[in-house]
Design a protein around this motif. Structure first.
Motif, PDB file in Angstrom:
ATOM      1  N   CYS A 380      17.881  -9.581  17.835  1.00  0.00           N
ATOM      2  CA  CYS A 380      19.101  -9.891  18.076  1.00  0.00           C
ATOM      3  C   CYS A 380      19.420 -11.142  18.312  1.00  0.00           C
ATOM      4  O   CYS A 380      20.499 -11.507  17.767  1.00  0.00           O
ATOM      5  CB  CYS A 380      19.693  -8.886  19.443  1.00  0.00           C
ATOM      6  N   ILE A 381      18.498 -11.958  19.025  1.00  0.00           N
ATOM      7  CA  ILE A 381      19.000 -13.550  19.221  1.00  0.00           C
ATOM      8  C   ILE A 381      18.924 -14.283  17.792  1.00  0.00           C
ATOM      9  O   ILE A 381      19.713 -14.924  17.624  1.00  0.00           O
ATOM     10  CB  ILE A 381      17.697 -14.120  19.885  1.00  0.00           C
ATOM     11  N   MET A 382      18.113 -13.641  16.756  1.00  0.00           N
ATOM     12  CA  MET A 382      18.039 -14.204  15.592  1.00  0.00           C
ATOM     13  C   MET A 382      19.208 -13.837  14.679  1.00  0.00           C
ATOM     14  O   MET A 382      19.814 -14.899  13.994  1.00  0.00           O
ATOM     15  CB  MET A 382      16.720 -13.862  14.871  1.00  0.00           C
ATOM     16  N   ILE A 383      19.713 -12.679  14.692  1.00  0.00           N
ATOM     17  CA  ILE A 383      20.798 -12.361  14.105  1.00  0.00           C
ATOM     18  C   ILE A 383      21.924 -13.153  14.547  1.00  0.00           C
ATOM     19  O   ILE A 383      22.837 -13.486  13.660  1.00  0.00           O
ATOM     20  CB  ILE A 383      21.065 -10.842  14.517  1.00  0.00           C
ATOM     21  N   ALA A 384      22.087 -13.218  15.854  1.00  0.00           N
ATOM     22  CA  ALA A 384      23.193 -13.958  16.558  1.00  0.00           C
ATOM     23  C   ALA A 384      23.129 -15.505  15.996  1.00  0.00           C
ATOM     24  O   ALA A 384      24.279 -16.078  15.578  1.00  0.00           O
ATOM     25  CB  ALA A 384      23.161 -13.961  17.969  1.00  0.00           C
ATOM     26  N   LEU A 385      21.982 -15.962  15.887  1.00  0.00           N
ATOM     27  CA  LEU A 385      21.885 -17.489  15.711  1.00  0.00           C
ATOM     28  C   LEU A 385      22.188 -17.765  14.118  1.00  0.00           C
ATOM     29  O   LEU A 385      23.047 -18.451  13.713  1.00  0.00           O
ATOM     30  CB  LEU A 385      20.445 -18.002  15.683  1.00  0.00           C
ATOM     31  N   VAL A 386      21.788 -16.911  13.350  1.00  0.00           N
ATOM     32  CA  VAL A 386      22.244 -16.778  11.904  1.00  0.00           C
ATOM     33  C   VAL A 386      23.550 -16.707  11.721  1.00  0.00           C
ATOM     34  O   VAL A 386      24.417 -17.152  10.768  1.00  0.00           O
ATOM     35  CB  VAL A 386      21.313 -15.601  10.926  1.00  0.00           C
ATOM     36  N   SER A 387      24.192 -15.475  12.337  1.00  0.00           N
ATOM     37  CA  SER A 387      25.712 -15.047  12.256  1.00  0.00           C
ATOM     38  C   SER A 387      26.462 -16.227  12.654  1.00  0.00           C
ATOM     39  O   SER A 387      27.899 -16.317  12.113  1.00  0.00           O
ATOM     40  CB  SER A 387      25.949 -13.767  12.761  1.00  0.00           C
ATOM     41  N   PHE A 388      26.247 -16.740  13.829  1.00  0.00           N
ATOM     42  CA  PHE A 388      27.170 -17.530  14.322  1.00  0.00           C
ATOM     43  C   PHE A 388      26.833 -19.257  14.435  1.00  0.00           C
ATOM     44  O   PHE A 388      27.635 -20.055  14.873  1.00  0.00           O
ATOM     45  CB  PHE A 388      27.229 -17.404  15.918  1.00  0.00           C
ATOM     46  N   GLY A 389      25.685 -19.317  13.734  1.00  0.00           N
ATOM     47  CA  GLY A 389      25.008 -20.749  13.936  1.00  0.00           C
ATOM     48  C   GLY A 389      25.517 -21.729  12.898  1.00  0.00           C
ATOM     49  O   GLY A 389      25.050 -22.820  12.608  1.00  0.00           O
TER      50      GLY A 389
END
Length: 503
Positions: A380-389
């Motif tokens: 979930c953290i990796m998905i958030a980083l990729v989606s919002f980063g």
């Protein structure tokens, strides 16, 4: 719980075969392969099936039946055959690649959902609470990971229901491809949309990116290996299988046969209704939407082959795109429910409990529930980083994919290397034997190792030849980094447990 109740929860042949089929067989690989290589993809699939998939699947079947009481899957196989350090490095590298797969697919799986609902990909225009496009997909991906993890922690019965549904959906999708293509062939009086011009059609690709590029064509073998990958992931299901000595090898053999034939036949049938130049050769087509364009074209071709008007043929195309979207959504869901716990189960249950800090190594009801929630948090953290980063995080994720491209197939070499050692150990009871002699086992081990090794070599050097040195560097760095991390983890465990019994 008595033994009678336990046996009812065990996997029988049909659910097991569907779980294997769902975990390995990717319908997307058929239209994507046709997009990449046309009919010329078929020989590479046949080659990969003969030199990798079938012999490797039979090795998995022998390992699985011999270690049916072991709960550690591929870790246990390699540990009992060679040793714990070798086993941990191979299994850890293999597991890391599945984490990246989950990050990638959790956001991407909403494209088939969109096709199921709207008949086309509308995900880039989705909005939610002020969020747009990739950010919405990221949020949905995070929710999906949490839902799948929660459901998976409730036991094998819940997982079995979803994977059986996913396997059935993929089977229906293939039946539709086969029946639809044959119907178009009959309606067009035997005329193929993509003509077969002798042997040339199966040796020369219509894709200008691959014409005259021998390295790129050889690197396509890695794509075929990916298409066949995943059969080792179900190794952790041996202890969940009823009458494992007989049922597990049967499930492997049935699945391997159907998958091998299915890929090659499927690519051939796509050419019945799809002309590469007219449908695949336009700039709007890419690997992400190739499946929907091909199958939408099947619906359109069915209409035109039997004299339907243009509007009705177009409507048929949209209807088929919806059907493909629904089927792919169910198939991806089935794969997710298996891969959310099976690789982690093998990594945690096979390795020494003390190797993992805190309560990570604990299992409840046969599932590593604590580790599953930690895995969910990381994904979930990796998905958030990729989606919002922004673009920097997107570039970071591209590096991650490059790191795992090779790392995902190298563990097959680890398992294959362990196989002759396994065959040579007479103290290991082997209730299911395909490779009757040590010489035959050694021969096929080398065939598998050379196929995977050479395919990865071509996959590594191809980007460098095309000027993309970064991808080549990270493709080499990935396996090295994962191996070093695993080596350090195991060395740290050994130092803390000197004189202890290694599991």
């Amino acid at each position: 719980m008595d033994s009678g109740e336990k046996s009812t929860k065990k996997l029988t042949l049909v659910p097991l075969t569907l779980m294997i089929f769902t975990s390995v067989y990717g319908f997307n690989n058929i239209p994507r392969s046709f997009y990449k290589m046309g009919y010329a993809a078929i020989p590479w699939y046949i080659f990969s099936a003969i030199t990798f998939f079938v012999p490797f699947a039979l090795m998995v079947a022998e390992f699985g039946s011999a270690f049916k009481e072991e709960k550690g899957g591929i870790y246990s196989w390699m540990n009992r055959s060679i040793g714990p350090r070798f086993a941990f490095i191979g299994t850890f590298m293999w597991y890391c690649s599945y984490v990246t797969w989950m990050v990638n697919v959790a956001s991407g799986m909403w494209i088939p959902v969109s096709n199921a609902i709207f008949g086309k990909d509308t995900t880039q225009s989705w909005t939610l609470f002020g969020l747009q496009g990739p950010q919405v997909l990221g949020v949905l991906g995070i929710i999906w990971i949490l839902v799948v993890t929660y459901t998976s922690t409730k036991g094998i019965e819940k997982i079995k229901k979803v994977t059986s549904l996913g396997g059935s959906a993929v089977l229906l999708l293939n039946v539709f491809l086969w029946v639809g293509a044959i119907a178009v062939l009959v309606g067009n009086k035997g005329q193929l949309a993509q003509p077969i011009e002798g042997v040339k059609s199966f040796t020369q690709t219509p894709n200008p990116k691959y014409v005259g590029n021998i390295i790129a064509s050889l690197a396509f073998v890695v794509y075929a290996l990916f298409a066949y990958g995943g059969i080792e992931a179900v190794g952790g299901l041996v202890d969940e299988t009823e009458d494992a000595e007989r049922t597990f090898p049967k499930g492997i053999l049935i699945s391997a046969t159907v998958i091998s034939v299915g890929y090659s036949l499927g690519i051939l049938l796509v050419g019945v209704f799809t002309n590469w130049g007219a449908v695949m050769g336009i700039k709007e087509v890419n690997l992400g939407n190739a499946s929907y364009i091909v199958m939408s074209n099947l619906g359109y071709s069915l209409g035109t082959a039997f004299g339907a008007s243009e509007s009705i043929a177009m409507a048929l195309g949209r209807g088929v795109a919806r059907f493909v979207g629904l089927s792919m959504s169910l198939a991806l869901s089935g794969a997710f429910f298996t891969l959310m716990y099976s690789p982690l189960k093998q990594l945690i249950e096979g390795t020494p409990t003390k190797l993992w800090p805190g309560k990570i190594g604990e299992t409840r009801d046969g599932l590593p529930i604590n580790a599953m929630w930690i895995q969910a948090a990381i994904v979930c953290i990796m998905i958030a980083l990729v989606s919002f980063g922004g673009s920097s995080m997107a570039a970071f994720f591209n590096i991650l994919i490059s790191m795992t491209n090779v790392a995902m197939t190298l563990p097959y070499m680890f398992i294959a290397i362990a196989f002759p050692y396994f065959k040579n150990k007479e103290e290991i009871k082997k209730p299911f034997v395909i490779y009757k002699t040590q010489g035959i086992a050694n021969f096929w081990t080398w065939v598998v190792i050379l196929t995977v090794g050479l395919a990865n070599l071509f996959c590594i050097i191809q980007p460098a030849i095309e000027g993309d040195m970064q991808t080549t560097i990270w493709s080499i760095a990935g396996p090295i980094i994962f191996s070093v991390v695993a080596w350090l983890m195991y060395s740290n465990y050994e130092k803390k447990n000197k004189g202890g019994i290694l599991k």
